[in-house]
Design a protein around this motif. Structure first.
Motif, PDB file in Angstrom:
ATOM      1  N   GLY A  89       0.807  -1.217   0.000  1.00 52.30           N
ATOM      2  CA  GLY A  89       0.000   0.000   0.000  1.00 52.30           C
ATOM      3  C   GLY A  89       0.839   1.266   0.000  1.00 52.30           C
ATOM      4  N   PHE A  90       0.451   2.240  -0.823  1.00 48.60           N
ATOM      5  CA  PHE A  90       1.201   3.495  -0.930  1.00 48.60           C
ATOM      6  C   PHE A  90       1.046   4.358   0.321  1.00 48.60           C
ATOM      7  N   LYS A  91      -0.092   4.244   1.002  1.00 47.79           N
ATOM      8  CA  LYS A  91      -0.322   5.078   2.182  1.00 47.79           C
ATOM      9  C   LYS A  91       0.720   4.832   3.257  1.00 47.79           C
ATOM     10  N   THR A  92       1.070   3.567   3.477  1.00 46.92           N
ATOM     11  CA  THR A  92       2.023   3.237   4.540  1.00 46.92           C
ATOM     12  C   THR A  92       3.476   3.332   4.080  1.00 46.92           C
ATOM     13  N   THR A  93       3.729   3.106   2.787  1.00 42.13           N
ATOM     14  CA  THR A  93       5.108   3.029   2.307  1.00 42.13           C
ATOM     15  C   THR A  93       5.662   4.338   1.777  1.00 42.13           C
ATOM     16  N   SER A  94       4.807   5.257   1.320  1.00 44.76           N
ATOM     17  CA  SER A  94       5.290   6.493   0.693  1.00 44.76           C
ATOM     18  C   SER A  94       6.215   7.317   1.594  1.00 44.76           C
ATOM     19  N   PRO A  95       5.943   7.428   2.915  1.00 43.58           N
ATOM     20  CA  PRO A  95       6.865   8.200   3.762  1.00 43.58           C
ATOM     21  C   PRO A  95       8.290   7.652   3.751  1.00 43.58           C
ATOM     22  N   HIS A  96       8.457   6.366   3.482  1.00 45.33           N
ATOM     23  CA  HIS A  96       9.788   5.759   3.497  1.00 45.33           C
ATOM     24  C   HIS A  96      10.610   6.144   2.274  1.00 45.33           C
ATOM     25  N   VAL A  97       9.932   6.549   1.198  1.00 46.64           N
ATOM     26  CA  VAL A  97      10.650   7.001   0.008  1.00 46.64           C
ATOM     27  C   VAL A  97      11.464   8.253   0.327  1.00 46.64           C
ATOM     28  N   LYS A  98      10.945   9.080   1.236  1.00 47.58           N
ATOM     29  CA  LYS A  98      11.635  10.311   1.627  1.00 47.58           C
ATOM     30  C   LYS A  98      12.589  10.091   2.796  1.00 47.58           C
ATOM     31  N   GLY A  99      12.474   8.926   3.457  1.00 49.11           N
ATOM     32  CA  GLY A  99      13.330   8.635   4.598  1.00 49.11           C
ATOM     33  C   GLY A  99      12.743   9.143   5.893  1.00 49.11           C
ATOM     34  N   ILE A 100      11.765   8.428   6.429  1.00 48.11           N
ATOM     35  CA  ILE A 100      11.011   8.926   7.584  1.00 48.11           C
ATOM     36  C   ILE A 100      11.567   8.468   8.934  1.00 48.11           C
ATOM     37  N   ILE A 101      12.295   7.374   8.972  1.00 47.21           N
ATOM     38  CA  ILE A 101      12.686   6.790  10.258  1.00 47.21           C
ATOM     39  C   ILE A 101      13.519   7.736  11.120  1.00 47.21           C
ATOM     40  N   PRO A 102      14.558   8.412  10.596  1.00 42.11           N
ATOM     41  CA  PRO A 102      15.308   9.340  11.464  1.00 42.11           C
ATOM     42  C   PRO A 102      14.432  10.439  12.054  1.00 42.11           C
ATOM     43  N   ASP A 103      13.490  10.939  11.268  1.00 44.87           N
ATOM     44  CA  ASP A 103      12.588  11.981  11.772  1.00 44.87           C
ATOM     45  C   ASP A 103      11.708  11.459  12.903  1.00 44.87           C
ATOM     46  N   LEU A 104      11.210  10.226  12.755  1.00 45.47           N
ATOM     47  CA  LEU A 104      10.380   9.641  13.808  1.00 45.47           C
ATOM     48  C   LEU A 104      11.188   9.430  15.084  1.00 45.47           C
ATOM     49  N   LEU A 105      12.423   9.017  14.941  1.00 43.80           N
ATOM     50  CA  LEU A 105      13.282   8.811  16.112  1.00 43.80           C
ATOM     51  C   LEU A 105      13.529  10.129  16.846  1.00 43.80           C
ATOM     52  N   GLU A 143      11.600  12.800  16.736  1.00 45.17           N
ATOM     53  CA  GLU A 143      10.323  13.248  17.283  1.00 45.17           C
ATOM     54  C   GLU A 143       9.987  12.538  18.585  1.00 45.17           C
ATOM     55  N   THR A 144      10.450  11.298  18.713  1.00 51.19           N
ATOM     56  CA  THR A 144      10.156  10.499  19.906  1.00 51.19           C
ATOM     57  C   THR A 144      11.231  10.664  20.979  1.00 51.19           C
ATOM     58  N   LYS A 145      12.146  11.607  20.781  1.00 52.70           N
ATOM     59  CA  LYS A 145      13.166  11.968  21.784  1.00 52.70           C
ATOM     60  C   LYS A 145      14.270  10.917  21.922  1.00 52.70           C
ATOM     61  N   PHE A 146      14.475  10.086  20.888  1.00 53.88           N
ATOM     62  CA  PHE A 146      15.646   9.214  20.899  1.00 53.88           C
ATOM     63  C   PHE A 146      16.888  10.057  20.619  1.00 53.88           C
ATOM     64  N   ALA A 147      18.040   9.569  21.083  1.00 61.24           N
ATOM     65  CA  ALA A 147      19.293  10.306  20.943  1.00 61.24           C
ATOM     66  C   ALA A 147      20.345   9.442  20.249  1.00 61.24           C
ATOM     67  N   ALA A 148      21.442  10.095  19.852  1.00 63.91           N
ATOM     68  CA  ALA A 148      22.560   9.415  19.194  1.00 63.91           C
ATOM     69  C   ALA A 148      22.069   8.544  18.043  1.00 63.91           C
ATOM     70  N   ILE A 149      21.202   9.119  17.219  1.00 69.27           N
ATOM     71  CA  ILE A 149      20.612   8.389  16.096  1.00 69.27           C
ATOM     72  C   ILE A 149      21.668   8.199  15.013  1.00 69.27           C
ATOM     73  N   GLU A 150      21.819   6.960  14.568  1.00 66.90           N
ATOM     74  CA  GLU A 150      22.883   6.644  13.616  1.00 66.90           C
ATOM     75  C   GLU A 150      22.387   5.656  12.566  1.00 66.90           C
ATOM     76  N   GLU A 151      22.662   5.960  11.306  1.00 61.83           N
ATOM     77  CA  GLU A 151      22.465   4.971  10.247  1.00 61.83           C
ATOM     78  C   GLU A 151      23.696   4.077  10.231  1.00 61.83           C
ATOM     79  N   THR A 152      23.507   2.814  10.543  1.00 65.22           N
ATOM     80  CA  THR A 152      24.642   1.910  10.724  1.00 65.22           C
ATOM     81  C   THR A 152      24.995   1.087   9.493  1.00 65.22           C
ATOM     82  N   ALA A 153      24.061   0.963   8.547  1.00 64.21           N
ATOM     83  CA  ALA A 153      24.334   0.177   7.342  1.00 64.21           C
ATOM     84  C   ALA A 153      23.294   0.494   6.285  1.00 64.21           C
ATOM     85  N   ARG A 154      23.636   0.174   5.034  1.00 66.37           N
ATOM     86  CA  ARG A 154      22.732   0.395   3.909  1.00 66.37           C
ATOM     87  C   ARG A 154      22.859  -0.807   2.972  1.00 66.37           C
TER      88      ARG A 154
END
Length: 220
Positions: A175-191, A193-204
């Motif tokens: 479904g596009f409704k749930t997946t479209s935010p990931h095209v822009k890269g939503i996970i760091p923003d969510l982290l 927003e939820t007050k997580f710290a030391a956010i790091e992309e560890t692999a691709r």
């Protein structure tokens, strides 16, 4: 009488009749174990740690966590009782009966505050609506201890046009409704927003179905 709306979920491959094909498809088509081992290795579980495999599916990641540190306690959570039955069978076959499995939703986790040392989730967040994503991240933050770690692997911003095109079948299926935010890269923003710290992309990772990125974040 007040009618309570029953919560629903999307099965691993969207349709229940496809569940039995989940393991071979993900392993052969996406190098599942290699990608999930990234999460295992970046966590470095210690004896006595309490770890959750959130939306555990058939339990592949839970089993890898157990094998990496048999003295850690691992709990798998999923809303799909059918896929949990597969996970439990897999644990018996691998003599990993100490791994516990519980049925539950990611945005209503049945655990008390400040309990877990690590929470892991893989190939799951893209199934959720934006509101469910936010509520899930809040729940993970709630149940983690101070200094606890959140480890994620999911489809995220494509590296190039080829990876963007490769992601389209996932969007058509899930479904596009749930997946479209990931095209822009939503996970760091969510982290953030939820007050997580030391956010790091560890692999691709580049896969047949698009770009996947692994992250680690801490609860302060």
């Amino acid at each position: 009488m007040i009618k309570v709306k029953k919560k629903t979920y999307i099965p691993a491959l969207r349709y229940h009749w496809l569940t039995r094909f989940y393991d071979p498809l993900i392993e052969n088509g996406m190098r599942e174990k290699k990608m999930k081992m990234q999460l295992v290795n970046q966590a470095s579980l210690q004896p006595g740690d309490l770890a959750m495999d959130l939306a555990c599916g058939t339990g592949t990641l839970a089993l890898l966590l157990h094998k990496s540190q048999p003295e850690a306690r691992v709990i798998g959570i999923d809303a799909d009782p059918e896929i949990l039955s597969i996970a439990k069978k897999k644990m018996k076959e691998n003599r990993a009966d100490s791994i516990l499995f519980e049925e539950g939703f990611s945005d209503q986790l049945p655990f008390s505050n400040n309990l877990f040392h690590h929470v892991f989730t893989s190939l799951f967040i893209h199934h959720l609506t934006l509101e469910e994503k936010k509520d899930t991240f809040k729940e993970v933050h709630r149940i983690l201890q101070s200094g606890g770690q959140f480890h994620l692997l999911d489809f995220e911003k494509p590296e190039n046009g080829l990876m963007r095109a490769a992601f389209l079948p996932v969007q058509l299926l899930d479904g596009f409704k749930t997946t479209s935010p990931h095209v822009k890269g939503i996970i760091p923003d969510l982290l953030k927003e939820t007050k997580f710290a030391a956010i790091e992309e560890t692999a691709r990772f580049s896969s047949l179905l698009g770009t996947l990125r692994a992250y680690r974040a801490f609860k302060v």
